[in-house]
Design a protein around this motif. Structure first.
Motif, short mmCIF file in Angstrom:
data_model
loop_
_atom_site.label_atom_id
_atom_site.label_comp_id
_atom_site.label_asym_id
_atom_site.label_seq_id
_atom_site.Cartn_x
_atom_site.Cartn_y
_atom_site.Cartn_z
N PRO A 97 0.83 -1.21 0.00
CA PRO A 97 0.00 0.00 0.00
C PRO A 97 0.87 1.26 0.00
CG PRO A 97 0.15 -0.86 2.21
CD PRO A 97 0.87 -1.84 1.31
N PRO A 98 0.34 2.37 -0.51
CA PRO A 98 1.11 3.61 -0.49
C PRO A 98 1.39 4.07 0.94
CG PRO A 98 -1.09 3.98 -1.39
CD PRO A 98 -0.96 2.52 -1.14
N PHE A 99 0.45 3.87 1.85
CA PHE A 99 0.60 4.24 3.26
C PHE A 99 -0.05 3.17 4.12
CE2 PHE A 99 0.30 8.24 0.93
CZ PHE A 99 1.46 8.88 1.34
N ILE A 100 0.52 2.95 5.31
CA ILE A 100 -0.10 2.07 6.31
C ILE A 100 -0.29 2.90 7.57
CG2 ILE A 100 0.08 0.00 7.73
CD1 ILE A 100 1.93 -1.20 5.63
N TYR A 101 -1.54 3.00 8.01
CA TYR A 101 -1.85 3.70 9.25
C TYR A 101 -2.26 2.68 10.30
CZ TYR A 101 -2.04 7.90 6.38
OH TYR A 101 -1.72 8.93 5.53
N ILE A 102 -1.67 2.77 11.49
CA ILE A 102 -2.13 1.95 12.60
C ILE A 102 -3.31 2.71 13.19
CG2 ILE A 102 -1.56 0.94 14.82
CD1 ILE A 102 1.40 0.95 13.83
N THR A 103 -4.51 2.19 12.92
CA THR A 103 -5.73 2.90 13.31
C THR A 103 -6.20 2.53 14.71
OG1 THR A 103 -6.91 1.21 12.04
CG2 THR A 103 -6.53 3.33 10.97
N GLU A 104 -5.83 1.35 15.19
CA GLU A 104 -6.15 0.95 16.56
C GLU A 104 -5.10 -0.04 17.02
OE1 GLU A 104 -10.08 -0.52 17.34
OE2 GLU A 104 -11.00 0.93 15.99
N ASN A 105 -4.89 -0.08 18.35
CA ASN A 105 -4.04 -1.12 18.91
C ASN A 105 -4.57 -1.49 20.29
OD1 ASN A 105 -2.88 0.53 20.95
ND2 ASN A 105 -1.38 1.31 19.52
N GLY A 106 -3.99 -2.50 20.89
CA GLY A 106 -4.55 -3.03 22.12
C GLY A 106 -3.81 -2.68 23.38
N TYR A 107 -2.89 -1.74 23.32
CA TYR A 107 -2.11 -1.46 24.53
C TYR A 107 -1.91 0.02 24.68
CZ TYR A 107 1.53 -1.96 28.03
OH TYR A 107 2.25 -1.89 29.19
N LYS A 108 -2.18 0.49 25.86
CA LYS A 108 -2.02 1.93 26.17
C LYS A 108 -0.91 2.05 27.21
CE LYS A 108 -4.36 5.83 28.25
NZ LYS A 108 -5.54 6.29 28.96
N ILE A 109 0.06 2.85 26.91
CA ILE A 109 1.15 3.10 27.85
C ILE A 109 0.88 4.40 28.57
CG2 ILE A 109 3.62 3.51 28.10
CD1 ILE A 109 4.05 1.91 25.57
N THR A 110 0.92 4.37 29.89
CA THR A 110 0.75 5.59 30.66
C THR A 110 2.01 5.80 31.50
OG1 THR A 110 -0.34 4.40 32.44
CG2 THR A 110 -1.75 5.44 30.80
N PHE A 111 2.37 7.04 31.66
CA PHE A 111 3.54 7.39 32.45
C PHE A 111 3.09 8.22 33.63
CE2 PHE A 111 4.96 6.87 28.08
CZ PHE A 111 6.03 6.00 28.25
#
Length: 112
Positions: A97-111
């Motif tokens: 594909p011309p572009f790949i966007y990560i539209t969702e993922n399953g892990y949230k990092i908080t600091f």
């Protein structure tokens, strides 16, 4: 795929196929977790045909008692960073594909 999915898979005419082939502007990728996949036996693959069983695999999060990777508070969500890299590389090789966007993922990092 037609053999496995049957009439639930839409049919395209030759002209419709030509229109959509190569028409991708970008690929949106949702990635949450990884799991192990084993082939279903022929007798078990004919039960409850639906989009969740069309792939004819048994998905598990453990193999020989070993989890796929780090568990989370969700029973179905395991943190496997190599997985998203593997999926991105596969998509690039397979679809280019011309572009790949990560539209969702399953892990949230908080600091803190």
């Amino acid at each position: 795929m037609r053999l496995l999915v049957g009439d639930r898979l839409p049919k395209f005419t030759e002209s419709e196929s030509k229109i959509v082939k190569g028409s991708m502007d970008f690929l949106g990728l949702n990635y949450y977790t990884a799991c192990y996949a084993d082939n279903l036996t022929p007798s078990s693959s004919s039960v409850n045909l639906s989009y969740t069983t069309d792939n004819h695999v048994n998905l598990t999060y453990e193999k020989n008692g070993i989890p796929v990777d780090q568990s989370t508070n969700s029973s179905w969500l395991y943190i496997y960073p190599k997985g998203i890299r593997k999926v991105l590389l596969y998509a690039k090789r397979k679809y280019n594909p011309p572009f790949i966007y990560i539209t969702e993922n399953g892990y949230k990092i908080t600091f803190n």
